[in-house]
Design an enzyme around this catalytic site. Structure first.
Site, short mmCIF file in Angstrom:
data_model
loop_
_atom_site.label_atom_id
_atom_site.label_comp_id
_atom_site.label_asym_id
_atom_site.label_seq_id
_atom_site.Cartn_x
_atom_site.Cartn_y
_atom_site.Cartn_z
N HIS A 156 0.83 -1.20 0.00
CA HIS A 156 0.00 0.00 0.00
C HIS A 156 0.86 1.25 0.00
O HIS A 156 2.04 1.22 0.35
CB HIS A 156 -0.91 0.04 1.24
CG HIS A 156 -2.13 -0.85 1.11
ND1 HIS A 156 -2.08 -2.20 1.37
CD2 HIS A 156 -3.40 -0.57 0.73
CE1 HIS A 156 -3.28 -2.72 1.16
NE2 HIS A 156 -4.10 -1.75 0.78
N LYS A 160 -0.98 4.94 4.71
CA LYS A 160 -1.92 4.01 5.35
C LYS A 160 -1.63 3.88 6.83
O LYS A 160 -0.48 3.74 7.24
CB LYS A 160 -1.85 2.64 4.65
CG LYS A 160 -2.89 1.66 5.15
CD LYS A 160 -3.11 0.52 4.18
CE LYS A 160 -4.09 -0.50 4.74
NZ LYS A 160 -5.41 0.08 5.04
N1 LIG Z 1 -12.68 -0.65 1.97
C1 LIG Z 1 -12.01 -0.20 0.93
O1 LIG Z 1 -12.14 -0.72 -0.19
C2 LIG Z 1 -11.06 0.93 1.10
C3 LIG Z 1 -10.90 1.46 2.31
N2 LIG Z 1 -10.03 2.49 2.51
C4 LIG Z 1 -10.00 3.05 3.85
O2 LIG Z 1 -10.76 4.25 3.82
C5 LIG Z 1 -10.19 5.20 4.71
C6 LIG Z 1 -9.87 6.49 3.96
O3 LIG Z 1 -8.87 6.25 3.02
P1 LIG Z 1 -8.22 7.45 2.19
O4 LIG Z 1 -9.29 8.24 1.55
O5 LIG Z 1 -7.17 6.84 1.35
O6 LIG Z 1 -7.55 8.28 3.35
P2 LIG Z 1 -7.41 9.86 3.51
O7 LIG Z 1 -6.44 10.10 4.61
O8 LIG Z 1 -7.15 10.45 2.17
O9 LIG Z 1 -8.88 10.32 3.98
C7 LIG Z 1 -9.38 10.22 5.27
C8 LIG Z 1 -10.14 11.51 5.54
O10 LIG Z 1 -10.84 11.40 6.76
C9 LIG Z 1 -10.70 12.64 7.44
N3 LIG Z 1 -11.00 12.48 8.84
C10 LIG Z 1 -10.19 12.09 9.86
N4 LIG Z 1 -10.87 12.12 11.02
C11 LIG Z 1 -12.13 12.52 10.73
C12 LIG Z 1 -13.31 12.75 11.48
N5 LIG Z 1 -13.31 12.62 12.81
N6 LIG Z 1 -14.43 13.18 10.84
C13 LIG Z 1 -14.43 13.34 9.53
N7 LIG Z 1 -13.35 13.17 8.74
C14 LIG Z 1 -12.22 12.75 9.34
C15 LIG Z 1 -9.27 13.06 7.14
O11 LIG Z 1 -9.03 14.43 7.41
P3 LIG Z 1 -7.52 14.94 7.78
O12 LIG Z 1 -6.63 14.34 6.73
O13 LIG Z 1 -7.61 16.41 7.73
O14 LIG Z 1 -7.22 14.40 9.16
C16 LIG Z 1 -9.21 12.74 5.65
O15 LIG Z 1 -9.75 13.79 4.89
C17 LIG Z 1 -8.96 4.53 5.31
O16 LIG Z 1 -9.31 3.98 6.56
C18 LIG Z 1 -8.63 3.43 4.33
O17 LIG Z 1 -7.97 2.34 4.92
C19 LIG Z 1 -9.33 3.04 1.48
C20 LIG Z 1 -9.44 2.53 0.22
C21 LIG Z 1 -10.33 1.42 -0.07
O1 LIG Z 2 -5.95 2.17 3.16
C1 LIG Z 2 -6.13 1.83 1.97
O2 LIG Z 2 -5.71 2.49 1.01
C2 LIG Z 2 -6.91 0.61 1.71
N1 LIG Z 2 -7.46 0.01 2.73
C3 LIG Z 2 -8.22 -1.19 2.68
C4 LIG Z 2 -7.46 -2.29 3.40
O3 LIG Z 2 -6.93 -2.05 4.48
O4 LIG Z 2 -7.42 -3.42 2.89
C5 LIG Z 2 -8.64 -1.54 1.28
C6 LIG Z 2 -7.63 -1.26 0.23
O5 LIG Z 2 -6.62 -2.20 0.32
C7 LIG Z 2 -7.09 0.15 0.33
#
Ligand SMILES: NC(=O)C1=CN([C@@H]2O[C@H](COP(=O)(O)OP(=O)(O)OC[C@H]3O[C@@H](n4cnc5c(N)ncnc54)[C@H](OP(=O)(O)O)[C@@H]3O)[C@@H](O)[C@H]2O)C=CC1
Ligand SMILES: O=C(O)C1=N[C@H](C(=O)O)C[C@H](O)C1
EC number: 1.17.1.8
Length: 267
Positions: A156, A160
């Site tokens: 990743h 992350k």
């Molecule tokens: N299930 C799936 O298929 C996938 C899951 N994910 C997961 O999704 C999540 C987000 O990933 P990603 O977009 O890459 O990460 P990012 O860091 O780009 O986005 C996370 C966002 O959440 C915000 N945030 C943090 N705390 C809060 C809160 N209390 N209230 C509202 N917003 C908040 C952050 O703000 P700030 O940065 O200002 O703190 C940031 O804008 C991760 O946990 C990731 O592991 C990601 C990809 C695929």
């Molecule tokens: O944090 C990410 O980026 C992602 N998180 C999920 C995971 O922990 O598996 C899904 C995907 O791999 C991207």
């Protein structure tokens, strides 16, 4: 015409959140009611998403949002810690959560399952929304019946927060259901540098790579008698997850229990 699903998005400024905003906007039967963002409470979505034509307000917390708005589904794309909190809070308040964050323990999943069923509410926790990743996990579980020696390498981006990834944990769980415990490697194996062999899970080894330039990738290696099988999936961008987010928002409305993993709602 399909019934409109009223959605609140937590984490709208993030990489996934930005994609999800576009998805909600272009889907006719989804309505963005508001967003939850701890840095933009009191503002509007337009502040960080300039092309946005709607008027959705931003709340600092989900608690405030629940107090002020009527909606059906909470989509959480924040952090593992906040995702968990929001899953519990939603179910306690009659909202159906679609959670993309990872890091749930088995106890937490069991507690949420109970809560969802008690309240007759759908809840989807998806370690990975990408269809290709779901197939990669299913193929791995199939292969594990025949190849008992397995190493998982998940790769990743370096922003992350959790390791191993939720996808790797889910893969281990699916393999566990298909294969009994097997201690792998040499019985006298010694790690001269701690962590060299990765995490041990059900006898398998799980390795987490974090590098800039990567998005989300996983390969599952199966070793056999003079042969090696590799099952691999690559997400090249966050758009790869959006068809899974869309299906989850639609399906969570039809459920009255918690589903952990989209393979459980795929035909
Ligand atoms: N299930 C799936 O298929 C996938 C899951 N994910 C997961 O999704 C999540 C987000 O990933 P990603 O977009 O890459 O990460 P990012 O860091 O780009 O986005 C996370 C966002 O959440 C915000 N945030 C943090 N705390 C809060 C809160 N209390 N209230 C509202 N917003 C908040 C952050 O703000 P700030 O940065 O200002 O703190 C940031 O804008 C991760 O946990 C990731 O592991 C990601 C990809 C695929
Ligand atoms: O944090 C990410 O980026 C992602 N998180 C999920 C995971 O922990 O598996 C899904 C995907 O791999 C991207």
């Amino acid at each position: 015409m399909e019934k409109v699903i009223r959605v609140v998005l937590a984490g709208p400024r993030g990489k996934m959140g930005t994609e999800a905003l576009q998805l909600i906007e272009r889907t006719e039967h989804f309505e963005l009611v508001s967003a939850v963002d701890y840095k933009y409470g009191g503002g509007t979505v337009q502040q960080f998403y300039p092309g946005y034509q709607g008027e959705a307000a931003v709340y600092e917390t989900l608690e405030e949002c629940i107090e002020n708005e009527k909606f059906d589904v909470l989509v959480d794309l924040t952090t593992p810690e906040i995702g968990k909190k929001h899953a519990f809070l939603s179910l306690k308040n009659g909202i159906r959560p679609v959670i993309g964050t990872t890091g749930f323990t088995n106890d937490e999943l069991a507690e949420l399952k109970e809560l969802a069923s008690q309240n007759g509410l759908g809840c989807i926790i998806a370690p990975n929304f990408a269809i290709g990743a779901i197939l990669m996990m299913k193929f791995s579980a199939m292969a594990a019946k025949y190849f008992k020696d397995i190493e998982i390498i998940e790769l990743h981006h370096d922003q992350k927060l959790d390791a191993p990834s939720g996808t790797a944990l889910k893969t281990v769980q699916m393999i566990e259901e298909a294969r009994e415990y097997k201690r792998q490697g040499h019985p006298s194996e010694v790690e001269t540098e701690k962590g060299a062999r990765g995490a041990e899970m059900n006898g398998m080894r799980v390795h987490s790579v974090r590098l800039p330039g990567l998005v989300a990738h996983q390969q599952v290696l199966f070793g056999g008698d003079g042969q090696l099988l590799t099952v691999r999936h690559d997400s090249m961008n966050r758009a790869s997850f959006m068809s899974g987010v869309k299906v989850s928002i639609e399906e969570v409305m039809k459920l009255s229990e918690l589903i952990y993993g989209l393979e459980n709602i795929m035909d």
